[in-house]
Design a protein around this motif. Structure first.
Motif, PDB file in Angstrom:
ATOM      1  N   GLU A 129      31.688  71.672  15.677  1.00 40.92           N
ATOM      2  CA  GLU A 129      32.702  72.656  16.026  1.00 40.92           C
ATOM      3  C   GLU A 129      34.034  72.000  16.358  1.00 40.92           C
ATOM      4  OE1 GLU A 129      33.561  76.054  19.474  1.00 40.92           O
ATOM      5  OE2 GLU A 129      31.626  75.027  19.376  1.00 40.92           O
ATOM      6  N   LEU A 130      33.997  70.896  17.091  1.00 38.28           N
ATOM      7  CA  LEU A 130      35.229  70.258  17.538  1.00 38.28           C
ATOM      8  C   LEU A 130      35.984  69.574  16.398  1.00 38.28           C
ATOM      9  CD1 LEU A 130      34.066  68.688  20.938  1.00 38.28           C
ATOM     10  CD2 LEU A 130      35.542  70.689  20.607  1.00 38.28           C
ATOM     11  N   LEU A 131      35.249  68.922  15.499  1.00 40.92           N
ATOM     12  CA  LEU A 131      35.897  68.132  14.454  1.00 40.92           C
ATOM     13  C   LEU A 131      36.003  68.853  13.113  1.00 40.92           C
ATOM     14  CD1 LEU A 131      34.208  64.708  15.241  1.00 40.92           C
ATOM     15  CD2 LEU A 131      36.655  65.194  15.425  1.00 40.92           C
ATOM     16  N   PHE A 132      35.097  69.785  12.853  1.00 38.70           N
ATOM     17  CA  PHE A 132      35.040  70.401  11.525  1.00 38.70           C
ATOM     18  C   PHE A 132      35.144  71.923  11.586  1.00 38.70           C
ATOM     19  CE2 PHE A 132      32.373  66.537  11.579  1.00 38.70           C
ATOM     20  CZ  PHE A 132      33.155  65.737  10.751  1.00 38.70           C
ATOM     21  N   GLY A 133      35.689  72.436  12.684  1.00 38.55           N
ATOM     22  CA  GLY A 133      35.881  73.872  12.824  1.00 38.55           C
ATOM     23  C   GLY A 133      37.112  74.361  12.084  1.00 38.55           C
ATOM     24  N   GLU A 134      37.499  75.591  12.380  1.00 43.08           N
ATOM     25  CA  GLU A 134      38.612  76.217  11.677  1.00 43.08           C
ATOM     26  C   GLU A 134      39.985  75.759  12.163  1.00 43.08           C
ATOM     27  OE1 GLU A 134      38.450  78.176   8.966  1.00 43.08           O
ATOM     28  OE2 GLU A 134      36.321  77.638   9.029  1.00 43.08           O
ATOM     29  N   GLU A 135      40.048  75.196  13.370  1.00 46.03           N
ATOM     30  CA  GLU A 135      41.333  74.770  13.908  1.00 46.03           C
ATOM     31  C   GLU A 135      41.938  73.658  13.061  1.00 46.03           C
ATOM     32  OE1 GLU A 135      43.075  76.095  16.348  1.00 46.03           O
ATOM     33  OE2 GLU A 135      41.541  77.637  16.586  1.00 46.03           O
ATOM     34  N   ALA A 136      43.198  73.829  12.673  1.00 44.22           N
ATOM     35  CA  ALA A 136      43.851  72.832  11.824  1.00 44.22           C
ATOM     36  C   ALA A 136      44.265  71.594  12.609  1.00 44.22           C
ATOM     37  CB  ALA A 136      45.071  73.440  11.147  1.00 44.22           C
ATOM     38  N   THR A 137      44.569  71.758  13.889  1.00 42.55           N
ATOM     39  CA  THR A 137      45.063  70.642  14.709  1.00 42.55           C
ATOM     40  C   THR A 137      44.105  70.355  15.857  1.00 42.55           C
ATOM     41  OG1 THR A 137      47.368  71.171  14.192  1.00 42.55           O
ATOM     42  CG2 THR A 137      46.970  69.846  16.160  1.00 42.55           C
ATOM     43  N   TYR A 138      43.855  69.084  16.081  1.00 43.23           N
ATOM     44  CA  TYR A 138      43.084  68.672  17.255  1.00 43.23           C
ATOM     45  C   TYR A 138      43.614  67.332  17.755  1.00 43.23           C
ATOM     46  CZ  TYR A 138      40.277  65.998  13.790  1.00 43.23           C
ATOM     47  OH  TYR A 138      39.866  65.171  12.775  1.00 43.23           O
ATOM     48  N   THR A 139      43.289  67.036  18.998  1.00 39.24           N
ATOM     49  CA  THR A 139      43.703  65.778  19.611  1.00 39.24           C
ATOM     50  C   THR A 139      42.475  64.926  19.885  1.00 39.24           C
ATOM     51  OG1 THR A 139      45.667  66.743  20.631  1.00 39.24           O
ATOM     52  CG2 THR A 139      44.829  64.707  21.595  1.00 39.24           C
ATOM     53  N   LEU A 140      42.484  63.714  19.357  1.00 43.47           N
ATOM     54  CA  LEU A 140      41.380  62.784  19.594  1.00 43.47           C
ATOM     55  C   LEU A 140      41.614  62.041  20.894  1.00 43.47           C
ATOM     56  CD1 LEU A 140      40.902  61.173  16.048  1.00 43.47           C
ATOM     57  CD2 LEU A 140      39.580  63.030  17.081  1.00 43.47           C
ATOM     58  N   ASN A 141      40.589  61.962  21.725  1.00 41.54           N
ATOM     59  CA  ASN A 141      40.604  61.157  22.946  1.00 41.54           C
ATOM     60  C   ASN A 141      39.991  59.807  22.610  1.00 41.54           C
ATOM     61  OD1 ASN A 141      39.465  64.235  24.092  1.00 41.54           O
ATOM     62  ND2 ASN A 141      41.529  63.515  24.546  1.00 41.54           N
ATOM     63  N   MET A 142      40.813  58.794  22.626  1.00 41.39           N
ATOM     64  CA  MET A 142      40.409  57.477  22.138  1.00 41.39           C
ATOM     65  C   MET A 142      39.573  56.720  23.170  1.00 41.39           C
ATOM     66  SD  MET A 142      41.732  58.008  19.243  1.00 41.39           S
ATOM     67  CE  MET A 142      41.403  56.432  18.426  1.00 41.39           C
ATOM     68  N   ALA A 143      38.948  55.642  22.716  1.00 40.83           N
ATOM     69  CA  ALA A 143      38.073  54.851  23.568  1.00 40.83           C
ATOM     70  C   ALA A 143      38.155  53.391  23.158  1.00 40.83           C
ATOM     71  CB  ALA A 143      36.639  55.367  23.478  1.00 40.83           C
ATOM     72  N   THR A 144      37.558  52.544  23.977  1.00 38.01           N
ATOM     73  CA  THR A 144      37.583  51.098  23.764  1.00 38.01           C
ATOM     74  C   THR A 144      36.178  50.543  23.987  1.00 38.01           C
ATOM     75  OG1 THR A 144      39.812  51.090  24.724  1.00 38.01           O
ATOM     76  CG2 THR A 144      38.746  48.955  24.431  1.00 38.01           C
ATOM     77  N   LEU A 145      35.869  49.465  23.260  1.00 38.05           N
ATOM     78  CA  LEU A 145      34.615  48.758  23.510  1.00 38.05           C
ATOM     79  C   LEU A 145      34.795  47.816  24.692  1.00 38.05           C
ATOM     80  CD1 LEU A 145      33.137  47.673  20.046  1.00 38.05           C
ATOM     81  CD2 LEU A 145      32.129  49.265  21.693  1.00 38.05           C
ATOM     82  N   VAL A 146      33.976  47.991  25.731  1.00 38.35           N
ATOM     83  CA  VAL A 146      33.978  47.110  26.886  1.00 38.35           C
ATOM     84  C   VAL A 146      32.546  46.624  27.089  1.00 38.35           C
ATOM     85  CG1 VAL A 146      34.441  46.878  29.352  1.00 38.35           C
ATOM     86  CG2 VAL A 146      35.874  48.397  27.952  1.00 38.35           C
ATOM     87  N   ASN A 147      32.343  45.312  26.865  1.00 38.03           N
ATOM     88  CA  ASN A 147      30.993  44.753  26.939  1.00 38.03           C
ATOM     89  C   ASN A 147      30.022  45.531  26.057  1.00 38.03           C
ATOM     90  OD1 ASN A 147      31.810  42.767  28.840  1.00 38.03           O
ATOM     91  ND2 ASN A 147      31.557  44.250  30.510  1.00 38.03           N
TER      92      ASN A 147
END
Length: 492
Positions: free
Chosen positions: A178-196
């Motif tokens: 739903e969040l990534l492949f839903g009908e909404e054309a625009t979304y904001t990704l919350n990024m992350a980092t590898l720590v250990n």
């Protein structure tokens, strides 16, 4: 007393003619009451097309040739059956599909489907994989590549970047669709980092917008290397899209002109596509002798029995439109794959195997060995989608279905790889070291170069965080992991 005639029998009594020319005609006359057509035209089209073409037609009781007899009572029963699901999509999924079918699908608008076959889609240009966190509902994504000239291409996001949420909501196994492949054309990704080696959210965000009719050239990278006395060509090809066959051939010819002696073909993000393009690429790599069998089609028994060998067999080719193909003439090719390599990618590997040494490097492939074609409500053309006949499609029914029609076997008769093709050299992608695509030290390409040059022991193949993807962005596109049979008809 004469027995009632079944609709399946009437189909088999019909004229069935299939030639390998562009002017091929295959006729399946309508046999069902006009009342059924008028009441539920989409379901009626779906049943008739699936009754004839579907690979598992004999395995689905409701598609049996004798399921509905051609009597007043039988026609009423047929109409009631079509009306049992008001939503045509639910009718297709719930009433017509075999339980083992993972890939047949539909679309309410045939134009969306045919655009997808031409490499046109609604996309922001971010191609990514999704990974489920072990013993958790959590999911995170990692960027595989960015489509040039897309919305993502202008943003601060690159291969190897990781995201763990969308619009402030953490990704889970139950919400990522739903969040990534839903009908909404625009979304904001919350990024992350590898720590250990653990994915940890950070404060960085990237907002992306899906564009209508974004066209992706599947010839993503093409370059050559001079390493250890070897001249090595590298081609990253991300979809078997027939609209770009000339671009593909130009890339291969540029490699040939540079004098390559070895080819690394990168199909790790290639989910499949056109069977005809697969044959063309096989001819570019190996040989153009039209007497060499590339594949043999296996349909359901009803279709198979009606066809001659010449209508089931597809050969290597020396022609691409009006051009003569100059093959690389290789006796060995190195193919990079991942768990996302599917359909036509697997077909190419399988169909080259009888002729040359295919050194398969990477992960076990998807296991998609069935082909399909686009069927629409053009009844005088046997439901086959043909671009020149779009004005013949029923204006009251614009739906299209993309059912599995059969399986392709190679020249040795092998086709059974539903569990995927196992690599000769297993090597998963490493989340901690994805590398830069096309660079000689990118892990999978480096392993192929090592095999070509014989420089064994000079490079570590240790994978710190092996990627076992849960899903990926291409699986949710209209074309998805489909292998489209356009060798004789349909989308060509």
């Amino acid at each position: 007393m004469q027995q009632p005639t079944t609709w399946g029998t009437l189909l088999l009594m019909s004229l069935f003619f299939l030639s390998c020319s562009k002017d091929k005609e295959l006729v399946i006359p309508g046999t069902v009451s006009p009342n059924a057509d008028a009441d539920v035209p989409v379901q009626d089209f779906m049943w008739k097309a699936m009754n004839f073409w579907y690979f598992w037609q004999e395995e689905v009781p409701d598609l049996a040739d004798d399921r509905f007899v051609n009597t007043p009572e039988g026609r009423d029963a047929y109409t009631a059956f079509l009306q049992s699901e008001e939503d045509p999509g639910q009718f297709f999924d719930n009433k017509l599909l075999f339980t083992e079918d993972r890939f047949s699908y539909y679309n309410p608008d045939y134009r969306e489907l045919t655009n997808a076959l031409a490499g046109i889609s609604r996309s922001n240009g971010l191609e990514f994989g999704l990974v489920g966190v072990a013993n958790s509902e959590s999911v995170f994504g990692y960027v595989r590549y960015i489509v040039p000239n897309s919305d993502a291409a202008g943003k601060d996001i690159n291969r190897g970047d990781i995201f763990s949420g969308v619009n402030g909501t953490p990704l889970t196994r139950s919400n990522f669709r739903e969040l990534l492949f839903g009908e909404e054309a625009t979304y904001t990704l919350n990024m992350a980092t590898l720590v250990n080696n653990v994915v940890v959210p950070n404060d960085f965000e990237v907002t992306l917008t899906k564009e209508e009719a974004l066209s992706e050239n599947p010839v993503f990278l093409s370059k050559s290397f001079e390493i250890g006395g070897a001249s090595i060509g590298y081609l990253m090809y991300n979809q078997f899209t027939n609209e770009y066959d000339n671009d593909l051939y130009n890339a291969v010819q540029n490699l040939k002109a540079s004098g390559i002696t070895d080819l690394v073909l990168d199909l790790r993000y290639n989910p499949g596509g056109s069977v005809n393009t697969t044959r063309l690429l096989g001819s570019m790599i190996y040989d153009t002798n039209p007497e060499n069998l590339f594949l043999r089609k296996r349909y359901n028994a009803k279709v198979q029995d009606e066809l001659e060998d010449s209508q089931l067999e597809v050969y290597f080719t020396d022609r691409l439109g009006g051009r003569t193909i100059e093959s690389l003439g290789l006796d060995q090719v190195y193919v990079l794959t991942s768990a996302a390599s599917a359909s036509a990618s697997e077909l190419l590997i399988n169909c080259l195997e009888p002729y040359i040494d295919v050194v398969h490097i990477g992960d076990v492939t998807r296991g998609k060995n069935e082909f399909s074609t686009t069927l629409v409500d053009d009844r005088t053309n046997s439901y086959l989608y043909t671009p020149s006949r779009v004005n013949q499609i029923n204006p009251e029914n614009q739906w299209a279905i993309q059912p599995l029609l059969g399986r392709n076997e190679n020249a040795d008769g092998f086709f059974d790889y539903t569990d995927g093709l196992t690599p000769d050299i297993p090597l998963k992608e490493d989340l901690a070291n994805l590398g830069i695509l096309g660079e000689a030290n990118e892990p999978l390409l480096a392993r192929a170069i090592q095999e070509i040059t014989g420089a064994t022991g000079k490079r570590s193949t240790h994978v710190e965080i092996p990627i076992d993807p849960l899903s990926n962005s291409k699986q949710f596109k209209i074309l998805g992991e489909r292998m489209v049979d356009d060798t004789n008809y349909g989308t060509q």
